[in-house]
Design a protein around this motif. Structure first.
Motif, short mmCIF file in Angstrom:
data_model
loop_
_atom_site.label_atom_id
_atom_site.label_comp_id
_atom_site.label_asym_id
_atom_site.label_seq_id
_atom_site.Cartn_x
_atom_site.Cartn_y
_atom_site.Cartn_z
N THR A 323 0.85 -1.19 0.00
CA THR A 323 0.00 0.00 0.00
C THR A 323 0.89 1.24 0.00
O THR A 323 2.07 1.18 0.37
CB THR A 323 -0.92 0.02 1.24
OG1 THR A 323 -0.11 0.10 2.42
CG2 THR A 323 -1.77 -1.24 1.29
N ALA A 360 -1.60 12.91 -2.92
CA ALA A 360 -2.78 13.32 -2.16
C ALA A 360 -2.64 14.76 -1.70
O ALA A 360 -1.61 15.19 -1.20
CB ALA A 360 -2.97 12.40 -0.95
N GLU A 427 -20.45 10.11 4.71
CA GLU A 427 -19.26 10.01 3.88
C GLU A 427 -18.51 11.32 3.80
O GLU A 427 -17.41 11.39 3.24
CB GLU A 427 -19.65 9.54 2.48
CG GLU A 427 -20.28 8.16 2.48
CD GLU A 427 -20.79 7.79 1.08
OE1 GLU A 427 -20.66 8.65 0.19
OE2 GLU A 427 -21.29 6.67 0.92
N THR A 483 -10.13 15.02 0.59
CA THR A 483 -10.27 13.65 1.11
C THR A 483 -10.64 12.68 0.00
O THR A 483 -10.09 11.58 -0.10
CB THR A 483 -11.34 13.63 2.22
OG1 THR A 483 -10.97 14.54 3.25
CG2 THR A 483 -11.47 12.24 2.81
N ALA A 484 -11.60 13.08 -0.85
CA ALA A 484 -11.98 12.21 -1.96
C ALA A 484 -10.82 11.99 -2.93
O ALA A 484 -10.58 10.88 -3.41
CB ALA A 484 -13.18 12.82 -2.69
N GLN A 487 -8.40 9.59 -1.36
CA GLN A 487 -8.86 8.21 -1.45
C GLN A 487 -8.67 7.66 -2.86
O GLN A 487 -8.23 6.51 -3.04
CB GLN A 487 -10.33 8.12 -1.05
CG GLN A 487 -10.57 8.32 0.44
CD GLN A 487 -12.06 8.23 0.78
OE1 GLN A 487 -12.90 8.25 -0.11
NE2 GLN A 487 -12.36 8.14 2.07
N ASN A 488 -9.00 8.48 -3.86
CA ASN A 488 -8.80 8.02 -5.24
C ASN A 488 -7.33 7.75 -5.53
O ASN A 488 -6.99 6.75 -6.18
CB ASN A 488 -9.34 9.06 -6.22
CG ASN A 488 -10.85 9.17 -6.15
OD1 ASN A 488 -11.52 8.24 -5.72
ND2 ASN A 488 -11.37 10.33 -6.54
N PHE A 490 -5.04 6.96 -3.33
CA PHE A 490 -4.66 5.76 -2.57
C PHE A 490 -5.06 4.49 -3.31
O PHE A 490 -4.28 3.55 -3.44
CB PHE A 490 -5.32 5.82 -1.19
CG PHE A 490 -4.86 4.75 -0.24
CD1 PHE A 490 -3.74 4.92 0.56
CD2 PHE A 490 -5.57 3.55 -0.15
CE1 PHE A 490 -3.33 3.94 1.42
CE2 PHE A 490 -5.16 2.56 0.71
CZ PHE A 490 -4.04 2.75 1.50
N GLN A 491 -6.31 4.48 -3.80
CA GLN A 491 -6.76 3.32 -4.55
C GLN A 491 -5.98 3.16 -5.86
O GLN A 491 -5.70 2.04 -6.29
CB GLN A 491 -8.25 3.44 -4.84
CG GLN A 491 -9.12 3.38 -3.59
CD GLN A 491 -10.58 3.58 -3.90
OE1 GLN A 491 -10.95 3.82 -5.06
NE2 GLN A 491 -11.43 3.52 -2.88
#
Length: 559
Positions: A323, A360, A427, A483-484, A487-488, A490-491
């Protein structure tokens, strides 16, 4: 009838006469210093088996021996006058006459005698013809290097156990002017072995010059059997299952990269199957440390190959589960494993571009500028609420026109209001979600009530009244977006690690497939090229086979 009875009685008288005063323990020597010549021939009727574990060759043979005993002749006076009418051979029990005491020297079971002491045929000139059957178990050193594609050179050594070369001299038998320098095979009586085929069968009298004629080891007659194994049984029952078992290791690469447990389980199962085959081979070949059999080498190669597959499974699983929190992927690694190698390996993957890896919290995406947080002035008015775009090559701020600012601000407020009113869910990840949702609604209600006029001065005056609430609202929206985006990203990096593991898996599959194919072909080609020599003895062009048309050459078909 009277004539036949008289002939039988005459033979009986002759037998009694020949045995009168005959001592079977005394060598036939008419004159002092005479050497008894013994002629030997071996006829093979069945190659029963070759026990590799005990290194013993079991054969069924007929040992033909001829010698002359002057004490048994009746063609000279005074016996010729009385028994001259008997011109045929006389049958005498072999245990009643002298025997040359020729035995199989390299016997392994301790039974040196022949299977049956049959009668000996005695000619009028005193020459004895003796053809006893025997089942011998002779020592045969096994060369296991190319098992089961091997050939063996077994020998049967015959020697007189009690007489030296000064007393008894051994020769190979002669027939029709030829010395029988081969093992005779009668095709009508010979039974072919299902595992071995005879390639050469020479015979030779060997003189060991390191000994003297007084030594028993000085002379010996050796019959060779150069035999080649028929590998079909081992190909069907051992080699083919072993190759198929080993090839299962390649199927592991077709499992998903994250299925590490299943891949390791399948590899270890293959390893256990190869171990069972290794035990089967160990029970077949001799317990020797001089060489490793060919099939043993292949099994060790297969086990090493499976171990490498297990190591690959562990590495691929480790990479696929990485990760961004634990590992950072460099652009060089991305370029090699996500661009170059997939293109060379014909893998259907979306190529990586430098714009894909946005960290990020970075608002730059696809060439857009960075939004600045609104900064209030001394009078509390929020300036630059709606950011202007940066130029792509110049890092200078350009102020927008008042009309564009007003239109952009109103559009931003309307979109934010629609988003908040329709998406009031957990969320949004605020510590005080309800308070902030209520705060946002309050801010937009104030904006609708106080937003008067269309000039920039009136807009600035209206925004100044709710500056603290609006500032907090914009900061919250920015936090949601960041934050979104995080997350994107990170994925996205997780997906990159997974794709990297897929590429490594594909590269290892190609490498391991080449290693497995080349290793399998190379090892078994060694056995294919391990052929028996074209002639029995190196440097001797003779084939040691009966000439064509010779009556003794009927056994050549066994080759």
């Amino acid at each position: 009838m009277a004539h036949m009875a008289s002939a039988v009685n005459l033979e009986d008288e002759l037998f009694r006469d020949l045995m009168k005063g005959y001592n079977k323990n005394i060598r036939p020597m008419e004159n002092t210093g005479d050497i008894t010549q013994v002629y030997i021939k071996m006829t093979l009727t069945n190659l029963i088996s070759l026990n590799e574990k005990e290194e013993a060759l079991t054969t069924n043979v007929w040992i033909e021996m001829e010698w002359c005993d002057y004490r048994l002749r009746w063609d000279q006076a005074p016996r010729s006058r009385r028994y001259g009418e008997i011109t045929h051979e006389l049958r005498i029990p072999s245990k009643r006459i002298w025997l040359p005491d020729v035995i199989l020297e390299n016997n392994v079971d301790g039974h040196f005698e022949v299977a049956l002491y049959c009668n000996a045929l005695v000619s009028p000139n005193g020459c004895v013809y003796w053809l006893p059957p025997a089942i011998y178990r002779s020592a045969c050193p096994i060369i296991v290097n190319y098992f089961p594609f091997d050939w063996q050179n077994c020998s049967m050594v015959f020697r007189s156990q009690t007489y030296s070369a000064n007393e008894v001299e051994l020769f190979l038998k002669e027939e029709d002017g030829y010395t029988l320098e081969w093992v005779d095979i009668d095709p009508e009586a010979f039974t072919e072995n299902g595992e071995w085929v005879i390639r050469h069968r020479p015979a030779k009298k060997v003189i060991n010059t390191q000994y003297t004629k007084d030594d028993l080891e000085y002379q010996e007659v050796v019959f060779f059997l150069i035999i080649q194994r028929k590998p079909l049984f081992y190909i069907i029952n051992i080699i083919a299952p072993c190759v198929l078992f080993s090839s299962l290791g390649l199927l592991v690469f077709f499992l998903p990269a994250k299925a590490g447990g299943q891949k390791c389980t399948m590899s270890i199962t293959t390893l256990l199957g190869q171990t069972v085959f290794l035990f089967l081979i160990a029970k077949k070949v001799p317990e020797t440390s001089k060489a490793v059999p060919l099939i043993g080498k292949y099994l060790m190669f297969g086990m090493s190959f499976t171990m490498m597959v297990v190591m690959n499974c562990v590495i691929v699983l480790n990479v696929s589960l990485r990760t961004p929190n634990t590992h950072k992927m460099s652009d060089t690694v991305r370029k090699i494993f996500l661009n170059i190698l997939p293109r060379l390996l014909r893998m259907q993957m979306r190529p990586w571009t430098p714009d894909d890896g946005v960290p990020a919290g970075d608002w730059n995406q696809e060439g857009e500028g960075e939004d600045e947080a609104p900064q209030p002035t001394s009078n509390g008015i929020v300036k630059d609420l709606v950011p202007c775009r940066h130029q792509h090559h110049h890092h200078q701020h350009h102020h927008c026109h008042h009309h564009n600012r007003r239109r952009s601000s109103v559009g931003l407020i309307v979109k934010a209001e629609e988003y908040v009113l329709k998406t009031a869910r957990t969320e949004l990840m605020f510590s005080k979600l309800r308070e902030r949702q209520g705060l946002i609604r309050t801010v937009f209600e104030k904006l609708h009530r106080n937003l008067d006029g269309s000039s920039a001065e009136q807009l600035e005056s209206s925004l100044a009244k709710m500056s603290p609430e609006l500032n907090q609202c914009v900061a919250s929206c920015k936090h949601i977006a960041e934050t979104a985006r995080g997350q994107n990203h990170f994925q996205s990096e997780n997906e990159e690690w997974f794709l990297l593991a897929r590429v490594i898996d594909r590269v290892c599959f190609i490498v391991m497939a080449l290693i497995f194919s080349m290793g399998t072909i190379g090892i078994f080609l060694m056995g294919h090229f391990n052929q028996p020599p074209s002639t029995p003895f190196p440097g001797d062009p003779r084939t040691f086979l009966p000439p064509l048309g010779n009556a003794t050459g009927v056994g050549s078909g066994a080759d």
